[in-house]
Motif scaffolding. Structure first.
Motif, PDB file in Angstrom:
ATOM      1  N   ARG A   1      36.920  50.153  28.843  1.00 25.56           N
ATOM      2  CA  ARG A   1      37.921  49.419  29.616  1.00 25.56           C
ATOM      3  C   ARG A   1      39.317  49.499  28.989  1.00 25.56           C
ATOM      4  O   ARG A   1      40.028  48.500  28.871  1.00 25.56           O
ATOM      5  CB  ARG A   1      37.501  47.951  29.786  1.00 25.56           C
ATOM      6  CG  ARG A   1      36.361  47.745  30.771  1.00 25.56           C
ATOM      7  CD  ARG A   1      36.856  48.040  32.182  1.00 25.56           C
ATOM      8  NE  ARG A   1      35.861  47.666  33.179  1.00 25.56           N
ATOM      9  CZ  ARG A   1      35.025  48.511  33.746  1.00 25.56           C
ATOM     10  NH1 ARG A   1      35.040  49.790  33.392  1.00 25.56           N
ATOM     11  NH2 ARG A   1      34.165  48.116  34.662  1.00 25.56           N
ATOM     12  N   SER A   2      39.692  50.686  28.593  1.00 18.12           N
ATOM     13  CA  SER A   2      41.016  50.888  27.999  1.00 18.12           C
ATOM     14  C   SER A   2      42.072  51.003  29.100  1.00 18.12           C
ATOM     15  O   SER A   2      41.809  51.528  30.189  1.00 18.12           O
ATOM     16  CB  SER A   2      41.026  52.148  27.134  1.00 18.12           C
ATOM     17  OG  SER A   2      42.336  52.484  26.741  1.00 18.12           O
ATOM     18  N   LYS A   3      43.274  50.559  28.784  1.00 16.47           N
ATOM     19  CA  LYS A   3      44.379  50.671  29.744  1.00 16.47           C
ATOM     20  C   LYS A   3      44.805  52.122  29.946  1.00 16.47           C
ATOM     21  O   LYS A   3      45.521  52.443  30.900  1.00 16.47           O
ATOM     22  CB  LYS A   3      45.583  49.850  29.256  1.00 16.47           C
ATOM     23  CG  LYS A   3      46.179  50.368  27.947  1.00 16.47           C
ATOM     24  CD  LYS A   3      47.368  49.537  27.508  1.00 16.47           C
ATOM     25  CE  LYS A   3      47.970  50.058  26.196  1.00 16.47           C
ATOM     26  NZ  LYS A   3      49.134  49.248  25.767  1.00 16.47           N
ATOM     27  N   TRP A   4      44.369  53.015  29.046  1.00 19.30           N
ATOM     28  CA  TRP A   4      44.726  54.425  29.141  1.00 19.30           C
ATOM     29  C   TRP A   4      43.777  55.201  30.050  1.00 19.30           C
ATOM     30  O   TRP A   4      43.981  56.404  30.283  1.00 19.30           O
ATOM     31  CB  TRP A   4      44.740  55.058  27.755  1.00 19.30           C
ATOM     32  CG  TRP A   4      45.835  54.545  26.878  1.00 19.30           C
ATOM     33  CD1 TRP A   4      45.735  53.630  25.866  1.00 19.30           C
ATOM     34  CD2 TRP A   4      47.217  54.905  26.958  1.00 19.30           C
ATOM     35  NE1 TRP A   4      46.963  53.389  25.301  1.00 19.30           N
ATOM     36  CE2 TRP A   4      47.899  54.161  25.955  1.00 19.30           C
ATOM     37  CE3 TRP A   4      47.955  55.762  27.772  1.00 19.30           C
ATOM     38  CZ2 TRP A   4      49.270  54.277  25.748  1.00 19.30           C
ATOM     39  CZ3 TRP A   4      49.315  55.877  27.574  1.00 19.30           C
ATOM     40  CH2 TRP A   4      49.958  55.142  26.564  1.00 19.30           C
ATOM     41  N   HIS A   5      42.741  54.569  30.551  1.00 23.15           N
ATOM     42  CA  HIS A   5      41.754  55.270  31.375  1.00 23.15           C
ATOM     43  C   HIS A   5      42.400  55.887  32.614  1.00 23.15           C
ATOM     44  O   HIS A   5      42.226  57.080  32.895  1.00 23.15           O
ATOM     45  CB  HIS A   5      40.643  54.294  31.790  1.00 23.15           C
ATOM     46  CG  HIS A   5      39.725  54.842  32.837  1.00 23.15           C
ATOM     47  ND1 HIS A   5      38.891  55.919  32.615  1.00 23.15           N
ATOM     48  CD2 HIS A   5      39.528  54.473  34.143  1.00 23.15           C
ATOM     49  CE1 HIS A   5      38.202  56.182  33.717  1.00 23.15           C
ATOM     50  NE2 HIS A   5      38.567  55.322  34.654  1.00 23.15           N
ATOM     51  N   VAL A   6      43.150  55.083  33.362  1.00 21.82           N
ATOM     52  CA  VAL A   6      43.753  55.570  34.607  1.00 21.82           C
ATOM     53  C   VAL A   6      44.800  56.658  34.342  1.00 21.82           C
ATOM     54  O   VAL A   6      44.765  57.715  34.990  1.00 21.82           O
ATOM     55  CB  VAL A   6      44.355  54.400  35.400  1.00 21.82           C
ATOM     56  CG1 VAL A   6      45.138  54.921  36.609  1.00 21.82           C
ATOM     57  CG2 VAL A   6      43.260  53.446  35.861  1.00 21.82           C
TER      58      VAL A   6
ATOM     59  N   MET B   1      34.351  62.675  17.729  1.00 22.78           N
ATOM     60  CA  MET B   1      35.591  61.950  18.020  1.00 22.78           C
ATOM     61  C   MET B   1      35.404  61.002  19.204  1.00 22.78           C
ATOM     62  O   MET B   1      35.876  59.861  19.186  1.00 22.78           O
ATOM     63  CB  MET B   1      36.723  62.946  18.307  1.00 22.78           C
ATOM     64  CG  MET B   1      37.169  63.739  17.080  1.00 22.78           C
ATOM     65  SD  MET B   1      38.341  65.059  17.485  1.00 22.78           S
ATOM     66  CE  MET B   1      39.735  64.104  18.074  1.00 22.78           C
ATOM     67  N   LEU B   2      34.701  61.465  20.248  1.00 26.16           N
ATOM     68  CA  LEU B   2      34.474  60.607  21.416  1.00 26.16           C
ATOM     69  C   LEU B   2      33.600  59.413  21.054  1.00 26.16           C
ATOM     70  O   LEU B   2      33.865  58.284  21.479  1.00 26.16           O
ATOM     71  CB  LEU B   2      33.830  61.422  22.537  1.00 26.16           C
ATOM     72  CG  LEU B   2      34.690  62.499  23.206  1.00 26.16           C
ATOM     73  CD1 LEU B   2      33.910  63.184  24.319  1.00 26.16           C
ATOM     74  CD2 LEU B   2      35.983  61.909  23.752  1.00 26.16           C
TER      75      LEU B   2
ATOM     76  N   GLY C   1      38.725  60.537  29.089  1.00 17.00           N
ATOM     77  CA  GLY C   1      38.958  59.460  30.049  1.00 17.00           C
ATOM     78  C   GLY C   1      37.697  58.699  30.386  1.00 17.00           C
ATOM     79  O   GLY C   1      37.742  57.494  30.640  1.00 17.00           O
ATOM     80  N   MET C   2      36.560  59.408  30.402  1.00 15.52           N
ATOM     81  CA  MET C   2      35.283  58.737  30.661  1.00 15.52           C
ATOM     82  C   MET C   2      35.009  57.679  29.592  1.00 15.52           C
ATOM     83  O   MET C   2      34.628  56.544  29.906  1.00 15.52           O
ATOM     84  CB  MET C   2      34.146  59.756  30.682  1.00 15.52           C
ATOM     85  CG  MET C   2      32.761  59.157  30.840  1.00 15.52           C
ATOM     86  SD  MET C   2      31.440  60.339  30.481  1.00 15.52           S
ATOM     87  CE  MET C   2      31.617  60.495  28.696  1.00 15.52           C
ATOM     88  N   VAL C   3      35.202  58.041  28.323  1.00 17.96           N
ATOM     89  CA  VAL C   3      34.983  57.085  27.235  1.00 17.96           C
ATOM     90  C   VAL C   3      35.983  55.939  27.333  1.00 17.96           C
ATOM     91  O   VAL C   3      35.628  54.768  27.130  1.00 17.96           O
ATOM     92  CB  VAL C   3      35.087  57.789  25.870  1.00 17.96           C
ATOM     93  CG1 VAL C   3      34.972  56.779  24.732  1.00 17.96           C
ATOM     94  CG2 VAL C   3      34.012  58.856  25.737  1.00 17.96           C
ATOM     95  N   LEU C   4      37.224  56.244  27.664  1.00 19.07           N
ATOM     96  CA  LEU C   4      38.228  55.194  27.816  1.00 19.07           C
ATOM     97  C   LEU C   4      37.860  54.239  28.951  1.00 19.07           C
ATOM     98  O   LEU C   4      38.136  53.044  28.882  1.00 19.07           O
ATOM     99  CB  LEU C   4      39.598  55.820  28.091  1.00 19.07           C
ATOM    100  CG  LEU C   4      40.222  56.601  26.925  1.00 19.07           C
ATOM    101  CD1 LEU C   4      41.497  57.315  27.381  1.00 19.07           C
ATOM    102  CD2 LEU C   4      40.524  55.683  25.745  1.00 19.07           C
ATOM    103  N   GLY C   5      37.230  54.774  29.999  1.00 23.64           N
ATOM    104  CA  GLY C   5      36.773  53.917  31.087  1.00 23.64           C
ATOM    105  C   GLY C   5      35.627  53.020  30.662  1.00 23.64           C
ATOM    106  O   GLY C   5      35.551  51.857  31.072  1.00 23.64           O
ATOM    107  N   ILE C   6      34.713  53.545  29.845  1.00 23.73           N
ATOM    108  CA  ILE C   6      33.579  52.751  29.383  1.00 23.73           C
ATOM    109  C   ILE C   6      34.041  51.560  28.550  1.00 23.73           C
ATOM    110  O   ILE C   6      33.489  50.465  28.651  1.00 23.73           O
ATOM    111  CB  ILE C   6      32.615  53.640  28.570  1.00 23.73           C
ATOM    112  CG1 ILE C   6      31.956  54.680  29.489  1.00 23.73           C
ATOM    113  CG2 ILE C   6      31.538  52.802  27.885  1.00 23.73           C
ATOM    114  CD1 ILE C   6      31.101  55.687  28.755  1.00 23.73           C
TER     115      ILE C   6
END
Length: 472
Positions: free
Chosen positions: A69-74, A394-395, A62-67
């Motif tokens: 700005r992915s819609k899957w972060h939240v 992978m991250l 989730g941290m990487v998804l937040g960086i």
């Protein structure tokens, strides 16, 4: 708004109260021991598995998804938070093995407070309150949210280590100092491997912008670490015991070699320059650890394998710089297509870190009593190193493909250069950057002061051609 803040404060109060009010039954723990002889029950195993999933896999993802700005972060972070809360309460409802007061339980309120703060900041940012004073508050919250999010994997690693030590009742009394040395140094080698992977796959352009070679930063850390070891591995004023002299002399060679590495990291003209000093330091450290005197045969073998692994990592680094890259910083401009041999050093460092973390006196005694051979144990530790190595790759791949492949949708916190997020070109489906002439021109112009005179001539020629390329 006030109701949300009060709600978050109430949750924090409830969780901290639960942590401090939990009764640690210790009636079955023998005097002088940290745990009872009871086995770990199913509830505690579920607690361990859930927390490993939430904190070890979901939150970093989730941290990487937040960086990026992915819609899957939240959704991902929400799932992780829910599992973390469930695991938190399961940890206070287990039966079976009893534990004395321990660092793992004392650290829980702090890490849970970080999680609550992170969730609260995430909710605030999701409300998009940007008018009036909220505009200034939002900027602070954005930075704090990013810092706490990136710190959570490190804090999680520490808590995982505390949990393992607590489950086995290790690292108490006279064993504390020896445990600290093994787990701090082992974690440092693993962190070094992770950083090398990041620099290898996505950090080359950032490294160029610093105007420093990678060996400058490596040597700086080596010198600093050597200074610490020189004055902490022996209690000055007391008799020299055991391996004190070897540990101290290793600290001396680290800061001495680190200073040499710093000096050799630049040419006479001030350009960054690769050098072999960090690789040589790793080789010498591995050689010293392979001959480290031990009390148990299995401990001697584990330290020998650890030393050989470090020596292999250092040798791989020397070969990479001298023969694979031939003193270049990377195989490509942005480092998106590294040579396969370049993965050797970070993996071996990570494997060496796990070997050293798993070689404490109490762990070795436990394995000796259970008649476990060093071969089986080494294979298990290498397997864990492979899994972590895979997860980190992978991250980084998730970040590289998603962030570098976005033209208009990018992380607003990241610096924008060359018209692209993070200064990188658009990425094709195979994950590699296109040879876009405009981006290459811009990158060469940025690095103009770091290139040779011949390369500078090429840059000037490219600058003259830029209007034609833009029209095209």
């Amino acid at each position: 708004m006030e109701s949300r803040i009060r709600g978050a404060a109430l949750v924090a109060l409830l969780l901290s109260t639960a942590a401090t009010a939990h009764e640690h039954h210790m009636d079955k723990i023998e005097e002088g021991h940290a745990i009872s002889d009871d086995p770990i029950d199913s509830i505690l195993w579920i607690h361990i598995l859930i927390q490993c999933l939430a904190w070890g896999i979901i939150f970093p993802t989730g941290m990487v998804l937040g960086i990026i700005r992915s819609k899957w972060h939240v959704p991902v972070q929400t799932t992780g938070s829910a599992l973390a809360v469930v695991g938190f309460f399961l940890g206070h409802k287990h039966k079976g093995r009893q534990f004395a007061d321990n660092i793992h339980s004392k650290f829980v309120p702090y890490i849970m407070l970080m999680l609550i703060a992170q969730v609260a900041m995430g909710v605030y940012l999701k409300l998009h309150l940007e008018k009036g004073i909220n505009g200034k508050i939002r900027k602070i919250v954005v930075k704090a949210h990013g810092v706490v999010g990136k710190a959570l994997p490190i804090v999680t690693w520490v808590q995982f280590v505390f949990g393992g030590l607590t489950a086995l009742g290790f690292c108490r009394a006279d064993h504390t100092g020896q445990c600290l040395a093994h787990f701090i140094m082992g974690s440092a080698f693993i962190a070094y491997g992770v950083i090398l992977i990041i620099l290898l796959l996505v950090g080359q352009i950032w490294l160029r912008r610093t105007g420093r070679s990678q060996e400058f930063f490596d040597s700086l850390v080596i010198a600093a670490w050597g200074c610490v070891n020189t004055f902490t591995e022996h209690r000055w004023g007391e008799p020299w015991r055991g391996n004190d002299l070897q540990h101290t002399s290793m600290g001396v060679i680290w800061w001495a070699a680190g200073l040499v590495g710093i000096w050799l990291s630049r040419t006479r003209s001030g350009r960054p320059k690769r050098n072999l000093i960090p690789g040589i330091v790793i080789i010498v450290t591995g050689w010293a650890m392979s001959a480290h005197p031990q009390h148990l045969p299995i401990s001697t073998m584990i330290h020998t394998v650890f030393g050989y692994t470090l020596m292999a990592a250092g040798a791989a680094r020397v070969i990479e710089i001298s023969f694979v890259l031939k003193d270049r910083s990377a195989t490509t401009v942005d480092g998106s297509d590294p040579n396969s041999f370049q993965y050797m050093t970070p993996f071996l460092l990570m494997a060496g870190g796990f070997l050293f973390m798993g070689a404490t006196e109490e762990q070795m005694q436990l394995l000796a009593d259970a008649n476990v051979t060093h071969v089986s144990y080494v294979l298990i530790l290498f397997s864990v190193a492979f899994l972590l190595f895979l997860f980190v790759n992978m991250l980084v791949h998730l970040y590289a493909v998603s962030a570098w492949g976005q033209d208009t949708k990018a992380d607003p916190e990241a610096p924008r250069t060359n018209g692209f997020a993070n200064g990188h070109a658009r990425v094709q489906p195979n994950g590699y950057a296109r040879a876009d002439q405009r981006v290459r021109d811009a990158e060469e112009f940025e690095l103009e002061g770091l290139d040779s005179e011949d390369e500078n001539d090429d840059v000037l020629a490219n600058k003259e051609r830029r209007p034609l390329v833009a029209q095209h």
